[in-house]
Design an enzyme around this catalytic site. Structure first.
Site: not given
Ligand code: CIR
Length: 267
Positions: A172, A262
């Site tokens: 991201h 997150c």
């Molecule tokens: C994913 O791959 O969607 C989750 N394991 C990690 C999400 C991390 N979220 C973020 O950076 N906002």
């Protein structure tokens, strides 16, 4: 602009939501396949420390129950983008995560106006970087042009600005760049050189230390910056730039590519 809008735009928050860690977190998406190494017990301790850190700066936190159907559910930032007075409920880009938005919408609705994205495009909240009232939307494997355009239209309706950012090298956009204040960004050297962040008047850029590239995701809130533990040089740089910084553990969540931002949605 109302007082509370102004507060929000300078990262002053009074409320937020987080979600409990579910046992299924070991099955979360992870680019390097490290989520199977997560200790749920340690992740729960880290998450409690995070919740306490947010409460200690005056944020009232609502904790949503864990949902075993969604291994990535604790990363609820991806399901909602906050604008002043409005939570845009996204359509997350990973198929296994799309359904997470429903319970987030249900939890937010009594507290803030919500609006679902409906263009058919996708946006992960983690691709949305807000610098004061300016939104930068990273185009990634999770966030597409259609979703970004729909979100930008909603942002513009509210009198704020939004633009897309092409970038590479991270899941991201906010994995590698986050605000310290409305006029300071912390990020990796490469992303700070991205044309999107050139020519912004009065902008200070603080680079994460070499070898500490995973420290680009910090959480600025209520005059403090929460920094993931274990990145001493970056921590020094943030403090030297005049910010009050505290370390918060994020070791277990990092195994599933999650940063500090997150794990909450704040407004
Ligand atoms: C994913 O791959 O969607 C989750 N394991 C990690 C999400 C991390 N979220 C973020 O950076 N906002």
């Amino acid at each position: 602009m109302t007082h509370s809008e102004n507060d929000f735009l300078s990262y002053r928050y009074t409320r937020g939501i987080v979600r409990e860690v579910s046992y299924e977190l070991t099955g979360a998406l992870s680019e390097k396949g490290n989520s199977s190494k997560i200790s749920i017990e340690a992740a729960r301790r880290e998450h409690q420390q995070y919740i306490e850190a947010l409460k200690s700066i005056g944020i009232e936190i609502t904790v949503l129950p864990a949902d075993p159907s969604y291994p990535d559910g604790v990363f609820l930032e991806d399901t909602a983008v906050i604008l002043p007075g409005l939570a845009v409920i996204t359509r997350p880009g990973a198929e296994t995560r799309a359904g997470e938005a429903n319970s987030v919408k249900a939890a937010l609705s009594p507290m803030i106006e919500t609006r679902r994205m409906k263009s058919g495009g996708t946006v992960d909240g983690g691709d949305v970087l807000r610098l004061g009232g300016r939104y930068f939307i990273g185009l990634s494997s999770r966030t597409d042009e259609t979703g970004a355009k729909e979100l930008i239209a909603i942002i513009e309706e509210r009198g704020l600005t939004g633009e897309t950012v092409e970038f590479a090298g991270a899941l991201h956009l906010t994995t590698i760049i986050t605000p310290l204040s409305p006029n300071a960004l912390l990020g990796t050297k490469a992303i700070l050189e991205n044309p999107a962040f050139n020519n912004i008047e009065g902008l200070r850029k603080i680079e994460v230390a070499e070898g500490e590239e995973a420290s680009g995701n910090v959480l600025a809130a209520n005059g403090r910056v929460l920094v993931p533990s274990g990145f001493p040089e970056t921590l020094k740089r943030i403090r030297a730039a005049g910010f009050e910084a505290v370390e918060v553990d994020n070791y277990e969540f990092l195994k599933a590519d999650g940063g500090l931002t997150c794990r909450s949605v704040l407004w």
